[in-house]
Scaffold this motif. Structure first.
Motif, PDB file in Angstrom:
ATOM      1  N   SER A  14      15.301  51.670 -61.879  1.00 34.60           N
ATOM      2  CA  SER A  14      13.930  51.928 -62.329  1.00 34.60           C
ATOM      3  C   SER A  14      13.250  50.695 -62.925  1.00 34.60           C
ATOM      4  O   SER A  14      12.048  50.721 -63.172  1.00 34.60           O
ATOM      5  CB  SER A  14      13.919  53.065 -63.361  1.00 34.60           C
ATOM      6  OG  SER A  14      14.739  52.720 -64.458  1.00 34.60           O
ATOM      7  N   SER A  15      14.001  49.622 -63.185  1.00 29.95           N
ATOM      8  CA  SER A  15      13.355  48.410 -63.696  1.00 29.95           C
ATOM      9  C   SER A  15      14.255  47.193 -63.494  1.00 29.95           C
ATOM     10  O   SER A  15      15.391  47.319 -63.035  1.00 29.95           O
ATOM     11  CB  SER A  15      13.009  48.555 -65.185  1.00 29.95           C
ATOM     12  OG  SER A  15      14.185  48.610 -65.952  1.00 29.95           O
ATOM     13  N   LEU A  20      16.530  44.087 -62.848  1.00 30.30           N
ATOM     14  CA  LEU A  20      17.372  43.655 -61.729  1.00 30.30           C
ATOM     15  C   LEU A  20      17.563  44.757 -60.698  1.00 30.30           C
ATOM     16  O   LEU A  20      17.527  44.509 -59.485  1.00 30.30           O
ATOM     17  CB  LEU A  20      18.751  43.214 -62.253  1.00 30.30           C
ATOM     18  CG  LEU A  20      18.790  41.900 -63.027  1.00 30.30           C
ATOM     19  CD1 LEU A  20      20.154  41.692 -63.672  1.00 30.30           C
ATOM     20  CD2 LEU A  20      18.488  40.746 -62.074  1.00 30.30           C
ATOM     21  N   ARG A  57      17.301  57.157 -65.210  1.00 28.54           N
ATOM     22  CA  ARG A  57      16.774  58.368 -65.866  1.00 28.54           C
ATOM     23  C   ARG A  57      15.290  58.555 -65.612  1.00 28.54           C
ATOM     24  O   ARG A  57      14.811  59.668 -65.505  1.00 28.54           O
ATOM     25  CB  ARG A  57      17.017  58.281 -67.388  1.00 28.54           C
ATOM     26  CG  ARG A  57      18.479  58.365 -67.774  1.00 28.54           C
ATOM     27  CD  ARG A  57      18.692  57.912 -69.195  1.00 28.54           C
ATOM     28  NE  ARG A  57      18.221  56.526 -69.375  1.00 28.54           N
ATOM     29  CZ  ARG A  57      18.307  55.842 -70.489  1.00 28.54           C
ATOM     30  NH1 ARG A  57      18.828  56.394 -71.573  1.00 28.54           N
ATOM     31  NH2 ARG A  57      17.865  54.602 -70.555  1.00 28.54           N
ATOM     32  N   ARG A  58      14.528  57.463 -65.505  1.00 24.68           N
ATOM     33  CA  ARG A  58      13.059  57.583 -65.391  1.00 24.68           C
ATOM     34  C   ARG A  58      12.642  57.877 -63.940  1.00 24.68           C
ATOM     35  O   ARG A  58      12.397  56.973 -63.134  1.00 24.68           O
ATOM     36  CB  ARG A  58      12.394  56.316 -65.925  1.00 24.68           C
ATOM     37  CG  ARG A  58      12.498  56.199 -67.445  1.00 24.68           C
ATOM     38  CD  ARG A  58      12.040  54.871 -67.950  1.00 24.68           C
ATOM     39  NE  ARG A  58      12.912  53.784 -67.551  1.00 24.68           N
ATOM     40  CZ  ARG A  58      12.718  52.512 -67.875  1.00 24.68           C
ATOM     41  NH1 ARG A  58      11.675  52.170 -68.593  1.00 24.68           N
ATOM     42  NH2 ARG A  58      13.562  51.585 -67.472  1.00 24.68           N
ATOM     43  N   ASP A  85      21.491  60.677 -66.071  1.00 24.64           N
ATOM     44  CA  ASP A  85      21.847  59.890 -67.243  1.00 24.64           C
ATOM     45  C   ASP A  85      23.290  59.447 -67.046  1.00 24.64           C
ATOM     46  O   ASP A  85      24.227  60.247 -67.168  1.00 24.64           O
ATOM     47  CB  ASP A  85      21.710  60.730 -68.518  1.00 24.64           C
ATOM     48  CG  ASP A  85      22.040  59.908 -69.755  1.00 24.64           C
ATOM     49  OD1 ASP A  85      22.633  58.817 -69.615  1.00 24.64           O
ATOM     50  OD2 ASP A  85      21.709  60.360 -70.857  1.00 24.64           O
ATOM     51  N   LEU A  86      23.470  58.190 -66.732  1.00 22.80           N
ATOM     52  CA  LEU A  86      24.807  57.694 -66.385  1.00 22.80           C
ATOM     53  C   LEU A  86      25.691  57.477 -67.616  1.00 22.80           C
ATOM     54  O   LEU A  86      26.845  57.067 -67.473  1.00 22.80           O
ATOM     55  CB  LEU A  86      24.702  56.400 -65.569  1.00 22.80           C
ATOM     56  CG  LEU A  86      24.111  56.564 -64.157  1.00 22.80           C
ATOM     57  CD1 LEU A  86      23.820  55.199 -63.537  1.00 22.80           C
ATOM     58  CD2 LEU A  86      25.050  57.348 -63.244  1.00 22.80           C
ATOM     59  N   ASN A 112      24.749  48.345 -61.612  1.00 23.72           N
ATOM     60  CA  ASN A 112      23.829  47.507 -62.385  1.00 23.72           C
ATOM     61  C   ASN A 112      23.378  48.117 -63.702  1.00 23.72           C
ATOM     62  O   ASN A 112      23.128  47.395 -64.664  1.00 23.72           O
ATOM     63  CB  ASN A 112      22.605  47.216 -61.489  1.00 23.72           C
ATOM     64  CG  ASN A 112      21.423  46.710 -62.278  1.00 23.72           C
ATOM     65  OD1 ASN A 112      21.394  45.551 -62.701  1.00 23.72           O
ATOM     66  ND2 ASN A 112      20.432  47.584 -62.488  1.00 23.72           N
ATOM     67  N   TYR A 130      28.444  44.615 -77.014  1.00 18.07           N
ATOM     68  CA  TYR A 130      27.839  44.463 -75.680  1.00 18.07           C
ATOM     69  C   TYR A 130      28.551  43.372 -74.881  1.00 18.07           C
ATOM     70  O   TYR A 130      28.950  43.591 -73.731  1.00 18.07           O
ATOM     71  CB  TYR A 130      26.343  44.115 -75.803  1.00 18.07           C
ATOM     72  CG  TYR A 130      25.734  43.690 -74.483  1.00 18.07           C
ATOM     73  CD1 TYR A 130      25.512  44.623 -73.471  1.00 18.07           C
ATOM     74  CD2 TYR A 130      25.406  42.351 -74.227  1.00 18.07           C
ATOM     75  CE1 TYR A 130      24.978  44.241 -72.246  1.00 18.07           C
ATOM     76  CE2 TYR A 130      24.868  41.959 -73.014  1.00 18.07           C
ATOM     77  CZ  TYR A 130      24.660  42.909 -72.029  1.00 18.07           C
ATOM     78  OH  TYR A 130      24.142  42.525 -70.808  1.00 18.07           O
ATOM     79  N   LYS A 180      30.872  43.386 -71.243  1.00 10.54           N
ATOM     80  CA  LYS A 180      30.674  42.544 -70.059  1.00 10.54           C
ATOM     81  C   LYS A 180      31.932  41.717 -69.757  1.00 10.54           C
ATOM     82  O   LYS A 180      32.175  41.332 -68.613  1.00 10.54           O
ATOM     83  CB  LYS A 180      29.438  41.657 -70.250  1.00 10.54           C
ATOM     84  CG  LYS A 180      28.133  42.458 -70.341  1.00 10.54           C
ATOM     85  CD  LYS A 180      27.903  43.298 -69.090  1.00 10.54           C
ATOM     86  CE  LYS A 180      26.628  44.094 -69.105  1.00 10.54           C
ATOM     87  NZ  LYS A 180      26.377  44.847 -67.867  1.00 10.54           N
ATOM     88  N   THR A 212      17.386  36.832 -68.339  1.00 10.18           N
ATOM     89  CA  THR A 212      16.554  37.141 -67.172  1.00 10.18           C
ATOM     90  C   THR A 212      15.370  37.984 -67.626  1.00 10.18           C
ATOM     91  O   THR A 212      15.517  38.841 -68.507  1.00 10.18           O
ATOM     92  CB  THR A 212      17.390  37.940 -66.137  1.00 10.18           C
ATOM     93  OG1 THR A 212      18.611  37.231 -65.890  1.00 10.18           O
ATOM     94  CG2 THR A 212      16.642  38.113 -64.826  1.00 10.18           C
ATOM     95  N   THR A 253      13.417  40.790 -67.777  1.00  7.45           N
ATOM     96  CA  THR A 253      13.467  42.222 -67.448  1.00  7.45           C
ATOM     97  C   THR A 253      13.127  42.973 -68.738  1.00  7.45           C
ATOM     98  O   THR A 253      12.739  42.356 -69.732  1.00  7.45           O
ATOM     99  CB  THR A 253      14.884  42.651 -66.999  1.00  7.45           C
ATOM    100  OG1 THR A 253      15.758  42.530 -68.131  1.00  7.45           O
ATOM    101  CG2 THR A 253      15.418  41.828 -65.852  1.00  7.45           C
TER     102      THR A 253
END
Ligand code: NAP
Length: 257
Positions: free
Chosen positions: A12-13, A15, A35-36, A61-62, A88, A153, A157, A186, A188
């Motif tokens: 939805s946005s 990348l 979700r969006r 919703d993942l 992603n 976070y 990764k 990036t 986004t």
């Protein structure tokens, strides 16, 4: 219409949206997940104006533990032959770990680690049966060193890095490859979503989402194990690996200030 399908999570946005557009250009039918729903519907209409493809919008919703199985079930019920998985969807929490709400951190671990692993397992097995598949795992340059203010976070990764690269090795000779992408800063909605103000250091390094997605897909279709897009990001990840970890932690803390 061909029968090649690509699943893009977080379409939805940022990348994800660019991955979807580039895959459409390459002739892939798409399964767009986030979700969006309105954003996904708008992207679908946009792509359909240019390419006659079969595009499925799957609002999920993942960070829900059952979402990966639901997504696999959806593709199987609709007989979609998925040969590309773009893992992603992700977000970051920023700030002092102990002052962040624990539920938000747990939601991030579920999305960035558990769901990514479940989707890789479920779609990876289907691809292995068909002896054909490409998986792209979106990690981050933050994976290469501890990152104060993004402690949990960046650790998610690092998991993606070690998991993705080991799995690509395991899958040698199966027709399925795993490429891990390490974007640096990036442009986004990532920073907005993680409540981070982009400082001058970071702003100077920003790449566009289209450039990063394009490099990621090129590496994936060439079955490369990993790709760090952009010269500055490449150089910084190389240097970081040569430094004592105490020093790279100190530098990371100051870059984010
Ligand atoms: N931008 C950067 O500087 C940067 C650097 C390194 C790595 N990355 C990684 O790149 C990936 C893409 O992020 P981005 O930069 O494109 O940020 P973004 O513009 O904020 O996009 C994040 C995407 O993930 C989706 N998402 C978030 N939570 C979700 C959930 N619970 N269920 C389903 N989808 C969810 C969002 O969709 P909805 O909100 O509609 O659900 C959105 O489509 C992430 O894994 C991020 O960690 C980004």
């Amino acid at each position: 219409m061909n029968n090649k399908y690509a699943v893009v999570t977080g379409a939805s946005s940022g990348l994800g949206l660019e991955f979807a557009k580039l895959l459409a250009k390459k002739g892939y039918n798409l399964v767009l997940v986030a979700r969006r729903t309105e954003r996904l519907d708008a992207l679908k209409q946009d792509i359909l104006k240019a390419y006659p493809l079969d595009i499925h919008v799957v609002p999920l919703d993942l960070s829900d533990g059952n979402a990966s199985q639901k997504l696999l079930d959806y593709t199987q019920q609709n007989k979609l032959a998925v040969s590309v998985l773009i893992n992603n969807a992700g977000f970051g929490t920023s700030g002092d770990f102990l002052s962040l709400p624990l539920e938000k951190t747990v939601e991030m671990l579920q999305l960035n680690i558990t769901t990514l692993t479940q989707l890789t397992y479920l779609f990876g097995n289907e691809m292995k049966k068909n002896k054909e598949g490409y998986i792209l795992q979106v990690s981050s340059v933050g994976a290469f060193q501890p990152a104060p203010s993004f402690a949990a976070y960046s650790a998610t990764k690092s998991y993606v890095m070690l998991f993705g690269e080991a799995l690509d090795f395991e899958l040698k000779g199966t027709g399925v490859s795993v490429t891990t992408l390490y974007p640096g800063a990036t442009k986004t909605e990532f920073f907005e979503a993680s409540n981070t103000k982009v400082n001058k250091n970071v702003e100077r390094m920003l790449m566009t989402a289209e450039e990063v997605a394009d490099m990621g897909l090129t590496a994936m279709f060439n079955r490369k194990r990993s790709i760090v897009p952009g010269f500055t990001n490449k150089l910084s990840t190389l240097l970081v690996q040569l430094l004592p970890r105490k020093l790279s932690t100190y530098i990371a803390a100051n870059v984010m200030k």
